[in-house]
Every structure is written in structure tokens, then in C-alpha cells.
Design a protein around this motif. Structure first.
Motif, PDB file in Angstrom:
ATOM      1  N   ARG A  92       0.828  -1.221   0.000  1.00 47.44           N
ATOM      2  CA  ARG A  92       0.000   0.000   0.000  1.00 47.44           C
ATOM      3  C   ARG A  92       0.859   1.266   0.000  1.00 47.44           C
ATOM      4  N   ASP A  93       1.919   1.257   0.813  1.00 48.00           N
ATOM      5  CA  ASP A  93       2.720   2.466   0.996  1.00 48.00           C
ATOM      6  C   ASP A  93       3.740   2.699  -0.118  1.00 48.00           C
ATOM      7  N   ARG A  94       4.361   1.624  -0.604  1.00 46.25           N
ATOM      8  CA  ARG A  94       5.446   1.769  -1.580  1.00 46.25           C
ATOM      9  C   ARG A  94       5.022   1.521  -3.019  1.00 46.25           C
ATOM     10  N   PHE A  95       3.975   0.714  -3.175  1.00 40.88           N
ATOM     11  CA  PHE A  95       3.558   0.353  -4.535  1.00 40.88           C
ATOM     12  C   PHE A  95       2.046   0.490  -4.687  1.00 40.88           C
ATOM     13  N   PRO A  96       1.484   1.672  -4.463  1.00 38.19           N
ATOM     14  CA  PRO A  96       0.024   1.826  -4.538  1.00 38.19           C
ATOM     15  C   PRO A  96      -0.514   1.409  -5.904  1.00 38.19           C
ATOM     16  N   GLY A  97      -1.576   0.598  -5.865  1.00 33.76           N
ATOM     17  CA  GLY A  97      -2.207   0.146  -7.106  1.00 33.76           C
ATOM     18  C   GLY A  97      -1.536  -1.046  -7.754  1.00 33.76           C
ATOM     19  N   GLN A  98      -0.452  -1.562  -7.147  1.00 39.48           N
ATOM     20  CA  GLN A  98       0.254  -2.716  -7.708  1.00 39.48           C
ATOM     21  C   GLN A  98       0.250  -3.883  -6.723  1.00 39.48           C
ATOM     22  N   ARG A  99       0.424  -5.072  -7.260  1.00 38.00           N
ATOM     23  CA  ARG A  99       0.584  -6.242  -6.412  1.00 38.00           C
ATOM     24  C   ARG A  99       2.057  -6.652  -6.404  1.00 38.00           C
ATOM     25  N   LEU A 100       2.475  -7.223  -5.321  1.00 41.68           N
ATOM     26  CA  LEU A 100       3.882  -7.532  -5.111  1.00 41.68           C
ATOM     27  C   LEU A 100       4.328  -8.782  -5.861  1.00 41.68           C
ATOM     28  N   ARG A 101       5.549  -8.725  -6.367  1.00 39.72           N
ATOM     29  CA  ARG A 101       6.251  -9.911  -6.860  1.00 39.72           C
ATOM     30  C   ARG A 101       7.347 -10.181  -5.835  1.00 39.72           C
ATOM     31  N   ILE A 102       7.228 -11.265  -5.081  1.00 37.23           N
ATOM     32  CA  ILE A 102       8.136 -11.528  -3.972  1.00 37.23           C
ATOM     33  C   ILE A 102       9.084 -12.664  -4.355  1.00 37.23           C
ATOM     34  N   VAL A 103      10.377 -12.451  -4.125  1.00 38.36           N
ATOM     35  CA  VAL A 103      11.394 -13.433  -4.496  1.00 38.36           C
ATOM     36  C   VAL A 103      12.368 -13.599  -3.334  1.00 38.36           C
ATOM     37  N   GLY A 104      13.168 -14.663  -3.393  1.00 38.06           N
ATOM     38  CA  GLY A 104      14.215 -14.782  -2.385  1.00 38.06           C
ATOM     39  C   GLY A 104      14.747 -16.181  -2.193  1.00 38.06           C
ATOM     40  N   ASN A 105      15.953 -16.233  -1.662  1.00 37.37           N
ATOM     41  CA  ASN A 105      16.568 -17.469  -1.192  1.00 37.37           C
ATOM     42  C   ASN A 105      16.244 -17.520   0.295  1.00 37.37           C
ATOM     43  N   LEU A 106      15.169 -18.234   0.654  1.00 34.84           N
ATOM     44  CA  LEU A 106      14.672 -18.181   2.031  1.00 34.84           C
ATOM     45  C   LEU A 106      15.561 -18.991   2.975  1.00 34.84           C
ATOM     46  N   PRO A 107      15.775 -18.470   4.199  1.00 33.13           N
ATOM     47  CA  PRO A 107      16.513 -19.261   5.190  1.00 33.13           C
ATOM     48  C   PRO A 107      15.767 -20.554   5.486  1.00 33.13           C
TER      49      PRO A 107
END
Length: 253
Positions: A92-107
Motif C-alpha cells: 500500500r505504501d510503496r507500490f500503490p495500485g500494484q501487487r507484489l512480486r516476492i522473491v528470495g533465497n529463504l533461510p
């Protein structure tokens, strides 16, 4: 100064350039994507991503690594335990109107809690690409009536379409983990069933609490306590019941 991997953070740094390129191809980042990377570490994946995106938000718990990452002008650093990050507020705060693409090498030591934490914010997610222990991904994508089919399978498959997209051997990391790894793609379903997630979670946990027992002894008692009288074959083990049947039972109780 060389960063020493910290066991308490489950740090294994990706170093294989061919694997990194393959992961980036699977993610397919384009400029303007609202992308968030969990655990960027030494930026092995971060750098090729930000080159394609222009800017990238990263979540890093290790304060030494977070300080290094802040020196990069195209990175927005969230220094935090990922389990405490409100991804809905971040979107909401950083990308208003967009949905997140989340990536990562998770612990690997907290990968399952992270997946469940993100499930709480799935409404703001476009897709997720994660490197995980291969064994965990096998359970995530498992079919009913297989040894890998578990509570994790059901709790994620009701909400995501998932696929194992890339095998990653131990020698791709420094230090090498003692397990094989893989990359999973998770895409939230467009029209998920409108279930009570807390009740569904409790029901599935009860069903798999004694997976060798017939469900009459576990889930049957749980249904009786709630006065639920619905047609459901309890003469099966938890691993024999498809996801859609657990969903239907949840909706009927």
C-alpha cells in the motif's frame, strides 16, 4: 571485508552464475514491477534483478548486510525479521495500485513460517519465486496419496498454483548446505474459495496430526465436537483426501 555466513540466520550464499541467470529467467523481471526480495545476502540475485528492474525493495535482517545494501542507490532496504514485515502495508505504501512480486533465497530453518506469514498477505501478491530446500518444495507441490502430501501441501494448494521450476545442487552455495535445493513458483489463484482460513487451518492440522490413523479417530472427533453432520468419508487417512474435499468440508462445517 569478507562477510562470514551466520548459522543463526541460516545463511548460505548463492555463487553459481549459471544458476543465478536461470533463476532470473524464471522470475522474468521487467521495469516497473513491484518486486520485493527477502534475504538478499551478498546481492548475488539482487544485482541482476535491479539491473532489469531499475529499483528493488529488499528485506534483510543481518544489520551488517543491510548497511552494505543501503550503499546501493537503487535499493530500498527494510531492515527487519521477515516474519514481522507487514507486506500488505508495504504494498500500500510503496507500490500503490500494484501487487507484489516476492522473491528470495529463504533461510531454510524458518521457510515454512515465512510461507504461512506470506499466506496472510496473499491478496496483495502477484507471484512468488523462492529458493527452498528441495524436500520442502516436494511437499508443497505433492499430490494426494503420496508420501510427500502433507498439511503444507493442503494449506498452500488451496490458495496457490505452484510448480518446481529449477533444481539447485549444494555446490551452488557458499557454504554448501547439506541438502538439495530448488526454486518454486507460486501464483495466487484468481478465484479462491471463500473459506474461514483459521478454521480451515485448524481442521487440516487435526487431520494430519496422526497421519497414520484413519480420519475417524482425529477429524471425526473434531467434527463431532462441532456438531457437524456432513457426508465425508472418514475411513481414509489424511494423505488420501484431495485439497478440494478439505475445502468443501470446511465450507460445510
Amino acid at each position: 571485508m569478507k562477510h562470514i555466513a551466520r548459522k543463526r540466520f541460516g545463511q548460505h550464499f548463492l555463487t553459481d552464475s549459471a544458476i543465478i541467470e536461470a533463476i532470473v529467467r524464471e522470475i522474468a523481471p521487467v521495469p516497473g514491477d513491484a518486486m520485493v526480495e527477502i534475504g538478499p545476502g551478498l546481492a548475488a540475485l539482487t544485482q541482476p534483478l535491479v539491473e532489469r528492474l531499475g529499483q528493488l525493495t529488499v528485506v534483510e535482517l543481518d544489520r551488517d548486510l543491510a548497511a552494505r545494501l543501503r550503499a546501493h542507490p537503487q535499493l530500498q532496504v527494510v531492515e527487519s525479521d521477515v516474519l514481522k514485515v507487514d507486506f500488505s502495508a508495504l504494498a500500500r505504501d510503496r507500490f500503490p495500485g500494484q501487487r507484489l512480486r516476492i522473491v528470495g533465497n529463504l533461510p531454510y530453518n524458518i521457510s515454512t513460517p515465512i510461507l504461512f506469514h506470506l499466506l496472510e498477505h496473499v491478496e496483495v501478491v502477484q507471484d512468488q519465486h523462492f529458493m527452498l530446500q528441495k524436500e520442502v518444495i516436494d511437499r508443497m507441490v505433492a499430490s494426494p496419496a503420496t508420501a510427500d502430501y502433507s498439511r503444507l501441501s493442503v494449506m498452500l494448494q488451496w490458495r496457490y498454483a505452484m510448480e518446481d521450476v529449477l533444481f539447485v545442487p549444494p555446490e551452488s552455495f557458499d557454504p554448501p548446505p547439506r541438502v538439495d535445493s530448488a526454486v518454486v513458483r507460486m501464483v495466487p489463484l484468481a478465484n479462491p474459495p471463500a473459506i474461514d482460513v483459521a478454521r480451515f487451518s485448524e481442521m487440516v492440522q487435526v487431520a494430519f496430526s496422526q497421519r497414520r490413523k484413519i480420519l475417524r479417530h482425529t477429524l471425526g472427533r473434531w467434527l463431532e465436537q462441532r456438531g457437524a453432520d456432513v457426508p465425508f468419508d472418514l475411513q481414509r487417512r489424511a494423505e488420501e483426501v484431495p485439497v478440494h474435499e478439505y475445502v468443501a468440508l470446511s465450507l460445510a462445517t
